[in-house]
Design an enzyme around this catalytic site. Structure first.
Site, short mmCIF file in Angstrom:
data_model
loop_
_atom_site.label_atom_id
_atom_site.label_comp_id
_atom_site.label_asym_id
_atom_site.label_seq_id
_atom_site.Cartn_x
_atom_site.Cartn_y
_atom_site.Cartn_z
CB SER A 236 -5.26 7.92 -4.67
OG SER A 236 -6.01 6.93 -5.30
CB SER B 92 3.68 2.61 -4.29
OG SER B 92 4.29 3.00 -3.08
CE LYS B 93 -0.20 8.30 -7.08
NZ LYS B 93 -1.62 8.50 -6.99
NE ARG B 94 1.09 3.95 -0.18
CZ ARG B 94 0.36 2.87 -0.06
NH1 ARG B 94 0.01 2.47 1.12
NH2 ARG B 94 -0.01 2.18 -1.11
#
Ligand SMILES: [Zn+2]
Length: 294
Positions: free
Chosen positions: A13, A230-232
């Protein structure tokens, strides 16, 4: 009869730059498909605009190329597939396997399990908001290449789940199933954080008449403080690392033992010849080098 060709995929994503956890999924899915003489496809799962980070799809694609991970064929963008998702929903509605639901989040119990309130029609005075898939009462079982036999009853754990959201966006569970079928994917290799949702996806596949692919859920990369990367999260993006080093670390995390100091080309050559998925451990709780998890 010709055997069905092996088709694997990586489906990030665009919610941030490529990080170590998603690199592990990319490398694992690539090697599992390519070492079997198969194809490896790339799909950008951009169906949730509020969660998207501008420009990250392009950066993920560039990073993969720089790391030597080139997909076979064009990149599929889920944002281009809205009509196919709606077709699948129409099919399920026609068969009586999906229905409109008027419940909002505050109508749901704390467990999150949907009790089937709108199964037999929207309550008087309410308006339809989302579309739910009608799960049957049975237990769904599949054999994961790494995690072994997995059994779950979606009826007991989530109940009828949302396939089109109240904001009009299509749910991940539906889109992933429609696109794996569309792309002819025969094996899904991804992080074990998606293990729980697999039985819901298999229910959808069966209801839509699709073949269920093989599954292999890789260990999740966890940082030293125990949080899943996580990407965040504030992690060092893969694009700040030397490509061969990043790939070598991913291979080590997957239980492979590449000779150190190889060039990127030689590292991939070694990996394709020596990939052994039996060496991937089922549970791996920390990174081989804690400097990647800061
Ligand atoms: Zn409802």
């Amino acid at each position: 009869m010709n055997p069905v060709p092996v088709v694997g995929r990586f489906a990030p994503s665009p919610t941030g730059d490529l990080h170590f956890g998603s690199l592990v999924s990319a490398v694992g899915s690539y090697l599992e498909a390519k070492s079997a003489g198969g194809l490896w496809l790339l799909r950008i799962e951009d169906i949730d605009p509020p969660r998207e980070v501008s420009g990250s799809a392009g950066r993920i694609i560039n990073d993969l190329h720089r790391l030597g991970l080139s997909p076979d064929g064009p990149v599929l963008y889920q944002s281009s597939r809205v009509a196919a998702y709606q077709d699948a929903i129409d099919k399920l509605l026609e068969k009586g396997l999906a229905y409109p639901c008027a419940c909002s989040r505050k109508d749901l119990p704390e467990s999150g399990r949907y009790a089937g309130t709108c199964r037999n029609g929207i309550p008087p005075g309410k308006v339809p908001r989302s579309i739910r898939f009608h799960v049957d009462a049975g237990v769904c079982t599949f054999n994961d290449r790494l995690q072994g036999v997995v059994s779950d009853s979606p009826a007991g754990s989530t109940g009828d789940f949302v396939i089109r959201r109240a904001d009009g966006l299509f749910a991940y569970q539906l889109a992933v199933v429609v696109d794996d079928h569309f792309q002819g994917v025969t094996q899904v290799v991804r992080g074990a954080d998606l293990l729980d949702s697999t039985t819901r996806q298999i229910c959808l596949q069966k209801s839509l008449g699709y073949v269920t692919p093989g599954y292999m859920h890789l260990p999740i990369v966890i940082s030293v403080d125990g949080k899943k990367l996580s990407k965040r999260a504030l992690t060092d993006p893969v694009n700040r690392q030397e490509p061969a080093t990043a790939v070598e670390h991913a291979l080590q995390f997957l239980g492979q033992n590449p000779p150190s100091g190889l060039s990127l080309n030689d590292l991939w050559k070694w990996a394709l010849e020596n990939w052994n998925s039996d060496q991937v451990t089922c549970v791996r709780e920390s990174l081989p080098n804690s400097d990647l998890s800061a």
